[in-house]
Design an enzyme around this catalytic site. Structure first.
Site, PDB file in Angstrom:
ATOM      1  N   TYR A   1       0.852  -1.203   0.000  1.00 12.75           N
ATOM      2  CA  TYR A   1       0.000   0.000   0.000  1.00 12.75           C
ATOM      3  C   TYR A   1       0.880   1.243   0.000  1.00 12.75           C
ATOM      4  O   TYR A   1       1.731   1.425   0.882  1.00 12.75           O
ATOM      5  CB  TYR A   1      -0.901  -0.017   1.234  1.00 12.75           C
ATOM      6  CG  TYR A   1      -2.107   0.887   1.121  1.00 12.75           C
ATOM      7  CD1 TYR A   1      -3.304   0.419   0.600  1.00 12.75           C
ATOM      8  CD2 TYR A   1      -2.054   2.207   1.551  1.00 12.75           C
ATOM      9  CE1 TYR A   1      -4.422   1.226   0.504  1.00 12.75           C
ATOM     10  CE2 TYR A   1      -3.172   3.031   1.453  1.00 12.75           C
ATOM     11  CZ  TYR A   1      -4.351   2.536   0.931  1.00 12.75           C
ATOM     12  OH  TYR A   1      -5.456   3.349   0.838  1.00 12.75           O
TER      13      TYR A   1
ATOM     14  N   TYR B   1      -5.602   5.478  -7.287  1.00 11.87           N
ATOM     15  CA  TYR B   1      -5.864   5.364  -5.854  1.00 11.87           C
ATOM     16  C   TYR B   1      -7.265   4.815  -5.689  1.00 11.87           C
ATOM     17  O   TYR B   1      -8.244   5.551  -5.763  1.00 11.87           O
ATOM     18  CB  TYR B   1      -5.725   6.735  -5.193  1.00 11.87           C
ATOM     19  CG  TYR B   1      -6.090   6.738  -3.722  1.00 11.87           C
ATOM     20  CD1 TYR B   1      -5.264   6.139  -2.783  1.00 11.87           C
ATOM     21  CD2 TYR B   1      -7.255   7.361  -3.279  1.00 11.87           C
ATOM     22  CE1 TYR B   1      -5.592   6.147  -1.436  1.00 11.87           C
ATOM     23  CE2 TYR B   1      -7.594   7.368  -1.935  1.00 11.87           C
ATOM     24  CZ  TYR B   1      -6.764   6.767  -1.020  1.00 11.87           C
ATOM     25  OH  TYR B   1      -7.092   6.779   0.311  1.00 11.87           O
TER      26      TYR B   1
END
Ligand SMILES: [Zn+2]
Lengths: 393, 333
Positions: free
Chosen positions: A296, A346
């Protein structure tokens, strides 16, 4: 702690997404519906086969609206997970638990938003009315002084990590350069054909020192959905199953939402350590067994922390571990081959899970040769989650 | 102020601002009644002749505060009215000259500050009122809350005149010398240079207060930086929580921090810029000597802030209602 009973018994069988853009021109609900529809089709099942739905508590699209839109019918399992991007792999864990327990046959995980053209997380919490509840009281320590945004929350921890470990802004830049290199050859990535150099990274403007603009992920409009079922059922479906060898959530001691500044040190992500411990125990694998990782990357510093917490290198040594192209395609541990959230989109981590599925299936645009096993992580700085995925060996 | 007209302005003091004028209407009962009704003034001497006689006023009288009303131009100013400029509509009178000179000095804005009236005697229906205005004072340049400016006072004198009052404006000053004065009014204005007004800074976002954390902000309002303490095991904790993570006790009190500590980490915020704050905005995670950490604003130059710097807190109040600790570099002085 023993291995989870569902480990190795469930699989991801379908993925679907919209395009990733800065202005989708349609509602978040429509994006969700499009992605779920695509994932169901990819799985080779009918909408009426879906018995469960999981999303983030921060998602604005009710599962029942999607179910009505697609004629899904009866639902026997629905669940939502908190903590922003920390929910990503947790949605798959919830789905795996549900199908393994026989609560539902097929569960769809989804995340959809107009995060660029609509409500931008990067703007922080400026407009939040201070209703007297514990979530807002948590922010009382930060918003009156101007610490308002995710970038600023991460930066305050990262400054300490960099100071103690001797990591520099250039070290962070190595991660950004790798992500953007991968995005440059991924036609679905927003930054397709737009690689950056370390110099570009250093010259990009400050957002919150020590973070430059190119340390920060994009803001994206789009949606991603994932279909989970048992490994047994998966064998009858069009795609070779992508086995969930482990799925875990984790919250650590002294945990806070983005602002765990009061732990003994600010040099780790204890919640990711909780996730890693479960992933390796349940899968019976370790960091050395991983052919690649999806880490991440909303902000570059926490990628360093994750490499350490997952055991790819020792504490404080991630800045050296990433050097020499190790995390790029062709290196020992390629990360974020889709371009990550810095390069592709994103999607609160969900697009990273989809990339891991493509890698295991063997048809990713930036395919890691001979990939068999991959680890995926979710949002960092918050209670988080992770996955280990593999071929059906 | 680049232009200074002090001398020319001084020469205007004492000058009439134009020819004397005569009211559109005679003093009359309907206008008196409307005024009294609009003002909510129920004194019977304004509409009952008997009451006026009983009061020794000889009948109905006009409210004294109507003095200037008789000389006014009407609601819309569209009715034909005598001009203090007489026939020469474009003549610059002394008042016009004064305003032009003040404008040239950059004092382009105007605000009325005082109005003082004196009444010599009550006015009765049927009286004809004439008025003359003169420039009484023009002040030096003063600094005011609105900006630099000059105060000017005009003196208006009101007279009762009869049908013989000349229609030729140029003859009226002489006629007023023999007329009865019934009242005066001093009207003061400030002519000032408007300040380039900075856009108002919106207040800082307010903390959400619950029964768990309110003590911290209330303490700051009283000038104290408080740290929560478990009364069972004496463990300090910040930010506030309802129970002790060490011993589970729900009982707590507070200690007052000395505010001394060291910068444990920091950021300098550049973007996005929220109008409530000044940028670049340094924010520190301070390790207080008592043992807890706190996120706070710092007064240290963003170029020179560093981990390990010794700092000391002072409590600053923002927007009149939000007190927060701000850390200064502790020079040991
Ligand atoms: Zn205690």
């Amino acid at each position: 702690m023993s291995a989870h009973s569902f480990a190795g018994e469930t699989a991801i069988v379908g993925i679907g997404a919209t395009e990733f853009s800065k202005d989708s021109g349609r509602s978040e609900l429509r994006l969700a519906v499009e992605a779920v529809k695509a994932a169901i089709a990819d799985a080779g099942i009918k909408p009426s086969d879906v018995g469960g739905m999981v999303t983030y508590s921060s998602d604005t699209n009710p599962d029942v609206d999607i179910a009505r839109s697609l004629g899904i019918g009866d639902l026997t399992f629905f669940s939502r997970i908190h903590y922003g991007g920390g929910a990503a792999c947790g949605t798959v864990q919830q789905a795996a638990l549900a199908v393994h327990a026989g609560v539902a046959d097929y569960v769809v995980c989804y995340r959809a938003f107009n995060e660029r053209s609509g409500n931008r997380f990067g703007a922080g919490v400026q407009g939040r009315a201070p209703m007297p509840n514990a979530e807002n009281a948590h922010l009382a320590s930060y918003i009156p002084v101007g610490l308002l945004t995710p970038a600023s929350w991460v930066a305050l921890a990262a400054q300490r990590y960099m100071h103690v470990n001797g990591a520099t802004s250039e070290d962070l830049g190595v991660i950004a350069v790798a992500d953007r290199k991968h995005a440059a050859t991924n036609p679905k990535a927003w930054f397709y054909e737009q690689p950056i150099t370390l110099e570009d990274h250093q010259n990009s403007r400050w957002i919150v020192e020590p973070l430059h603009l190119l340390d920060c992920c994009q803001e994206t409009d789009g949606a991603q959905a994932i279909v989970v079922t048992t490994k047994e059922r998966a064998k009858d479906l069009p795609h070779a199953p992508v086995v969930i060898q482990a799925a875990a959530q984790g919250s650590g001691a002294g945990q806070d939402m983005m602002t765990s500044y009061y732990r003994d040190d600010l040099l780790g992500l204890p919640e990711m350590s909780v996730v890693a411990r479960q992933l390796w125990e349940s899968s019976g694998m370790g960091p050395d067994d991983m052919d690649a990782a999806i880490l991440y990357d909303h902000f570059t510093p926490y990628v360093l922390y994750q490499l350490e917490e997952l055991g790819f290198c020792k504490k404080g040594e991630a800045k050296d571990f990433i050097k020499g192209g190790r995390i790029e395609l062709g290196g020992d541990l390629p990360i974020n081959m889709h371009g990550g959230q810095l390069g592709e989109a994103y999607l609160h981590g969900m697009n990273g899970i989809a990339e891991a599925v493509r890698q295991v299936r063997g048809h990713a645009v930036n395919q890691v040769d001979g990939l068999e096993r991959i680890v995926v992580t979710a949002g960092t700085g918050v209670p988080t989650s992770g996955l280990v995925l593999s071929h059906d060996a | 102020m680049s232009v200074d007209h002090s001398e020319a302005l001084a020469a205007l003091v004492g000058m009439s601002t134009g020819f004397p004028t005569v009211a559109l209407d005679l003093v009359n009962e309907p206008m008196i009644r409307h005024w009294a009704e609009a003002m909510g003034d129920t004194n019977p001497v304004y509409f009952d002749a008997v009451a006026g006689v009983t009061a020794g006023l000889g009948g109905i009288v006009a409210p004294p505060t109507m003095l200037q009303a008789w000389s006014m131009v009407g609601l819309t100013g569209t009715l034909k009215r005598e001009s203090s400029r007489g026939e020469k509509k474009d003549l610059e009178n002394a008042n016009d000259t004064m305003m032009r000179l003040l404008d040239e000095e950059g004092l382009t804005s105007v605000v009325a500050t005082n109005c003082e009236q004196e009444y010599d005697r009550p006015l009765r229906p049927g009286e004809r009122i004439a008025m003359r205005a003169t420039i009484e004072t023009i002040s030096d340049v003063k600094k005011t809350g609105l900006g630099v400016g000059r105060f000017t006072t005009s003196l208006s004198e009101f007279f009762s005149v009869d049908e013989s009052f000349p229609s030729d404006p140029s003859l009226r000053d002489a006629a007023l010398a023999k007329a009865e004065r019934v009242g005066t009014m001093r009207f003061r204005i400030l002519k000032f240079a408007p300040q380039a007004s900075a856009p108002a800074k919106p207040p800082r976002p307010k903390p959400a207060l619950t029964q768990d954390n309110a003590f911290f902000f209330e303490g700051l309002n009283e000038g104290k930086l408080l740290i929560q303490r478990c009364t069972a095991c004496a463990t300090l904790r910040h930010p506030p929580l309802p129970a002790c993570g060490k011993c589970e006790s729900l009982e707590w009190d507070t200690i007052e921090s000395k505010g001394s500590g060291e910068i444990y980490s920091f950021v300098v915020v550049h973007y996005p810029q929220v109008p409530s704050f000044d940028y670049p905005l340094p924010i520190a995670l301070v390790a207080l000597d008592e043992g807890t950490r706190i996120v706070a604003n710092v007064s240290i130059d963003p170029e020179h802030i560093a981990i390990g710097q010794r700092v000391i807190a002072r409590i600053e109040t923002f927007d009149n209602d939000l007190s927060l600790p701000v850390f200064d570099l502790d020079t040991g002085a």
